[in-house]
Scaffold this active site. Structure first.
Site, PDB file in Angstrom:
ATOM      1  N   HIS A 250       0.827  -1.211   0.000  1.00 17.69           N
ATOM      2  CA  HIS A 250       0.000   0.000   0.000  1.00 17.69           C
ATOM      3  C   HIS A 250       0.857   1.256   0.000  1.00 17.69           C
ATOM      4  CE1 HIS A 250       0.533   1.034   4.303  1.00 17.69           C
ATOM      5  NE2 HIS A 250       0.322  -0.240   4.605  1.00 17.69           N
ATOM      6  N   CYS A 267       3.140  -4.596   6.730  1.00 17.36           N
ATOM      7  CA  CYS A 267       2.890  -4.434   5.298  1.00 17.36           C
ATOM      8  C   CYS A 267       4.140  -3.959   4.573  1.00 17.36           C
ATOM      9  CB  CYS A 267       1.761  -3.430   5.077  1.00 17.36           C
ATOM     10  SG  CYS A 267       0.142  -3.999   5.657  1.00 17.36           S
TER      11      CYS A 267
END
Length: 418
Positions: A250, A267
Site C-alpha cells: 500500500h 505491510c
C-alpha cells in the site's frame, strides 16, 4: 567569502564524505563547473525523486554545495513532504556557519527520527552504489506461467521492491522501488509482531482509496493511494503455525512522502507515486516473493536451475500417470502433512486409489515455479491439473511445496486451490 567545513558521516561509507581531503566549500564568486546546477536541477525535476536525491548527495560528495542546494530545493518543490530532503537542506544551510559531523547535525533534533532518516538515506544510496548485476534474475523466480504477466520480488534487507515482466516464462526486469517493511524486520510469525512475512504470496485483489475511505474513514489515509492485499498466511505459513492477517502492498499517508525502512506494522509500503506506478501492473494472482535477501543469477545459471526444477515436477507427474505407485510415493517426504493428513495416511489412500485405476492421464498447464525463501531450500510449484482416468475426471488448481532432502526434493505439502 568562502566557508569551510568538514563532514564525517556515520552513513554508508560516508554519504557526505568528500574525495581526498574530506573538506568542502561554498563559493559564490567562483563560476560553476560546465554542468551547472541549474541544468542539473532542471533535468532532475523531470526524474524520479530518488534520482534527484542521489544527484543531491553526489553533488555534496563532489564538493559542489551550491549545486546540491539547488537540487534539493527542486526536490522539495516537487515533494514538499519529503522529510529526508528537508533534513539535507538544513545541513546545507548550517554548513555555511559551522562544521557538521553527520547527516542531521541539529543539536536539538529527535534522535530516533534522525536515525530513521539516516537509514533511509543509507539504503537508497547503497542501491545506487551497488545495483544488482545487469540482466540478472532473482533465484526465487524459477518460471512464470503465461497467466502471470508480472511478478514482484521484495528484498527485505535492502528495502527494495523489484518488478519483472514475463517474457515467455523468463522474468525480465521492469521497475524497482524503495519500500518500507515491518518495524521489527522480516519473518512474521504472530499477529501483531510488527514483522513482514517471508514467503511466496499472491495478490488477492485491489482496495481503491474510495473503498478504503468507506471502510476505515479518516484512518484510510494510512494506506495512501490504495492497497493490494496479499495471500498471507499461505499454506506453508499455516503448516508452520504462523498467524496474522492484513498484509498488503500500500501507499503512504498524505502528509508523508516516504517512511523509514522499518516503520510499518508488517505491510510493504511504498510512496504514493511509486504505489500508483506499481499498481498499474498488479492484478489478482500476481506473485509477490518476499525474501530476506535476493540471490541474483546469471541467465545460464537461472536456466539450469529452472530446468532441474521442471524436471522434478515432470517426474512426479509421469510416475503418477504411469500408476507407478512406489516411485510416485517416493516423491513425498516422511514429513508430509496436508489438511490433517500425515504421510502414512496419504500413502495408504494413494495406494488404494491407484489400485482402482486401469489407466490415468495427468496434464499440467499454466505451471509456475518459485524457489521458496526458507532456512532449508524449498520449491513451490503451482499449476492447473487436468486428471483423467477410467473412473474419474477432475480439473483443479494445485500447489506443491517441496523441501530439499539430501540430494533430491520431497513434497511436504500438497493442496488444491479450488
Amino acid at each position: 567569502m568562502a566557508h569551510h567545513f568538514k563532514l564525517a558521516s556515520a552513513l554508508l561509507i560516508g554519504v557526505y564524505v568528500a574525495p581526498s581531503a574530506n573538506s568542502m566549500n561554498w563559493s559564490r564568486s567562483v563560476p560553476p563547473p560546465p554542468v551547472t546546477a541549474a541544468t542539473m536541477a532542471q533535468a532532475s525535476v523531470e526524474a524520479a525523486p530518488e534520482r534527484m536525491l542521489i544527484d543531491t548527495l553526489n553533488a555534496v560528495r563532489s564538493n559542489r554545495l551550491d549545486d546540491a542546494l539547488r537540487l534539493v530545493d527542486a526536490l522539495i518543490e516537487k515533494n514538499p513532504n519529503y522529510k529526508l530532503a528537508h533534513l539535507i537542506k538544513g545541513d546545507l544551510l548550517l554548513a555555511r556557519t559551522r562544521p557538521l559531523t553527520t547527516l542531521g547535525n541539529a543539536g536539538d533534533a529527535h534522535a530516533e527520527k534522525l536515525n530513521d532518516l539516516r537509514a533511509e538515506a543509507q539504503v537508497r544510496l547503497k542501491h545506487y552504489l551497488a545495483p544488482p548485476p545487469s540482466e540478472a534474475i532473482p533465484a526465487s523466480l524459477v518460471k512464470l506461467s503465461p497467466q502471470q504477466a508480472y511478478a514482484v520480488v521484495v528484498d527485505a534487507t535492502s528495502s527494495r521492491l523489484y518488478m519483472f515482466r514475463n517474457d515467455n516464462g523468463v522474468p525480465r526486469y521492469l521497475l524497482d522501488f524503495y519500500v518500507t517493511i515491518g518495524k521489527q524486520g522480516a519473518g512474521k510469525n504472530r499477529e501483531g509482531d510488527q514483522r513482514t512475512p517471508v514467503g511466496v504470496y499472491f495478490v488477492t485483489g485491489k482496495l481503491p482509496r474510495a473503498d478504503l475511505d468507506k471502510t476505515y474513514g479518516a484512518q484510510a489515509d494510512l494506506y495512501g493511494v490504495g492497497a493490494w492485499p496479499l495471500s498471507y498466511p499461505n499454506e506453508w505459513d499455516k503448516r508452520q503455525g504462523r498467524d496474522g492477517h492484513g498484509i498488503w502492498l500500500h501507499g503512504s499517508p498524505s502528509d508523508t512522502y516516504s517512511r523509514p525502512p522499518l516503520a510499518s506494522n508488517g505491510c510493504v509500503v511504498l510512496t504514493n507515486p511509486d504505489m500508483a506506478a506499481l499498481g498499474r501492473y498488479l492484478s489478482a494472482g500476481t506473485p509477490v516473493v518476499i525474501t530476506p535477501r535476493i540471490e541474483w543469477l546469471a541467465m545460464d545459471e537461472w536456466r539450469s536451475r529452472a530446468a532441474k526444477a521442471q524436471a522434478q515436477l515432470d517426474h512426479w507427474r509421469s510416475d503418477w500417470e504411469k500408476l507407478d505407485t512406489e516411485h510416485y510415493l517416493a516423491h513425498y517426504s516422511d514429513d508430509f502433512r496436508a489438511n490433517g493428513t500425515d504421510i502414512n495416511t496419504w500413502r495408504k489412500q494413494k495406494s488404494q486409489i491407484n489400485a482402482s485405476k486401469q489407466w490415468a492421464k495427468v496434464k499440467l498447464e499454466n505451471v509456475s515455479l518459485f524457489a521458496y525463501p526458507a532456512e532449508t531450500p524449498m520449491l513451490l510449484t503451482s499449476f492447473d491439473q487436468d486428471y483423467q482416468s477410467n473412473n474419474l475426471n477432475n480439473r483443479t488448481r494445485k500447489r506443491l511445496y517441496w523441501k530439499q532432502e539430501g540430494p533430491g526434493w520431497k513434497i511436504v505439502y500438497e493442496g488444491s486451490q479450488g
